[in-house]
Design a protein around this motif. Structure first.
Motif, mmCIF file in Angstrom:
data_model
loop_
_atom_site.group_PDB
_atom_site.id
_atom_site.type_symbol
_atom_site.label_atom_id
_atom_site.label_comp_id
_atom_site.label_asym_id
_atom_site.label_seq_id
_atom_site.Cartn_x
_atom_site.Cartn_y
_atom_site.Cartn_z
ATOM 1 N N GLU A 107 0.811 -1.049 0.016
ATOM 2 C CA GLU A 107 0.036 -0.100 0.093
ATOM 3 C C GLU A 107 0.828 1.232 -0.102
ATOM 4 O OE1 GLU A 107 -0.258 -2.444 1.987
ATOM 5 O OE2 GLU A 107 -2.383 -3.335 1.813
ATOM 6 N N ALA A 108 2.025 1.249 0.694
ATOM 7 C CA ALA A 108 2.804 2.342 0.691
ATOM 8 C C ALA A 108 3.487 2.429 -0.596
ATOM 9 C CB ALA A 108 3.852 2.243 2.028
ATOM 10 N N ASP A 145 2.518 1.664 -3.479
ATOM 11 C CA ASP A 145 1.658 1.924 -4.477
ATOM 12 C C ASP A 145 1.359 3.621 -4.226
ATOM 13 O OD1 ASP A 145 0.985 -0.401 -5.441
ATOM 14 O OD2 ASP A 145 -0.754 -0.690 -4.335
ATOM 15 N N GLU A 146 1.395 4.207 -2.979
ATOM 16 C CA GLU A 146 1.129 5.571 -2.849
ATOM 17 C C GLU A 146 2.512 6.258 -3.207
ATOM 18 O OE1 GLU A 146 -0.882 9.098 -1.451
ATOM 19 O OE2 GLU A 146 -1.444 7.102 -2.191
ATOM 20 N N ARG A 165 2.232 6.579 -6.912
ATOM 21 C CA ARG A 165 1.053 7.545 -7.398
ATOM 22 C C ARG A 165 1.568 9.175 -6.813
ATOM 23 N NH1 ARG A 165 -2.598 11.141 -5.361
ATOM 24 N NH2 ARG A 165 -1.909 10.777 -3.254
ATOM 25 N N LEU A 166 2.219 9.204 -5.956
ATOM 26 C CA LEU A 166 2.724 10.755 -5.675
ATOM 27 C C LEU A 166 3.890 11.233 -6.770
ATOM 28 C CD1 LEU A 166 2.802 10.550 -1.969
ATOM 29 C CD2 LEU A 166 1.460 11.822 -3.372
#
Length: 243
Positions: A222-223, A225-226, A229-230
């Motif tokens: 999850e981290a 992926d973030e 995205r950023l």
């Protein structure tokens, strides 16, 4: 992934700009000229910005204006900078100057001097050139501007590998407007009124470097992926393709 764009002579309303955004377009190239029906106005710049379309400014009065050489380039550069300021184009974004004809080798010295002079006359705006393969190639070799928008017209099947924008199809009717189709490959030099302080690619990539280090330091998906995205948001904000 290339950024999807188009150019047109027709001024766009907010409703029409919304339609193009919904069709997947990221940017539009419009005419930065002082008068005439095709000019980009301050009101249209607001509408495009509010719709989320990035704006690429191109200065063109007549197709072969570049044959006027240095004197024409100085005059056009000064005028383009004045018009850009009057409609709110932020300093640091690019103004392209069009060479909209099949320029020959014998005409290239005049073209190069035109672009050189236009660049000198727009110190707060980076400059670019729009033209065929031989035009962008010759202008780049002369190091007289920093951005390159190639058209497939007159390019005889050749596409340069250093360009920022590529016009790959002309005269397409879409959503009630006659447009040309373009692709952006990063650092297009675009702007909007909602992001006057556009993030530079260099600054974006420095921040992305820190995000990449954080990405590698964690195994939490999850981290990761973030962070990914950023990083892509930074690439988009600085005119670079997503990865």
């Amino acid at each position: 992934m290339a950024n999807k764009g188009f150019d047109c002579a027709t001024p766009l309303t907010r409703a029409k700009a919304d339609e193009f955004v919904q069709a997947g377009f990221t940017f539009v190239c419009r005419y930065l000229v002082p008068t005439g029906w095709k000019r980009l106005s301050a009101e249209e710049a607001v509408a495009l910005s509010e719709a989320g379309l990035k704006i690429v400014s191109v200065f063109e009065t007549t197709a072969d204006r570049a044959l006027g050489g240095r004197s024409a380039g100085l005059a056009d550069g000064q005028l383009a900078a004045q018009v850009a300021a009057s409609i709110g184009q932020p300093e640091g974004s690019t103004i392209y100057f069009a060479v909209d004809f099949d320029a020959t080798p014998s005409q290239m010295p005049a073209v190069i001097e035109y672009i050189r002079a236009a660049s000198e006359a727009t110190p707060t705006f980076p400059t670019g050139v729009y033209g065929s393969y031989v035009v962008v190639d010759a202008v780049r070799a002369a190091s007289v501007c920093s951005h390159y928008w190639q058209t497939y017209a007159w390019s005889r099947g050749r596409q340069a590998d250093f360009i920022n924008i590529y016009q790959h199809l002309n005269d397409i009717p879409m959503l009630g407007v006659q447009i040309d189709l373009d692709e952006g490959y990063g650092n297009e030099g675009w702007w909007t009124l909602t992001m006057a302080n556009t993030l530079s690619p260099d600054d974006a990539n420095k921040i992305i470097g820190f995000l990449s280090a954080a990405y590698m330091a964690t195994e939490v998906q999850e981290a990761r992926d973030e962070f990914h995205r950023l990083a892509n948001e930074l690439r988009k904000a600085s005119g670079q393709p997503e990865e």
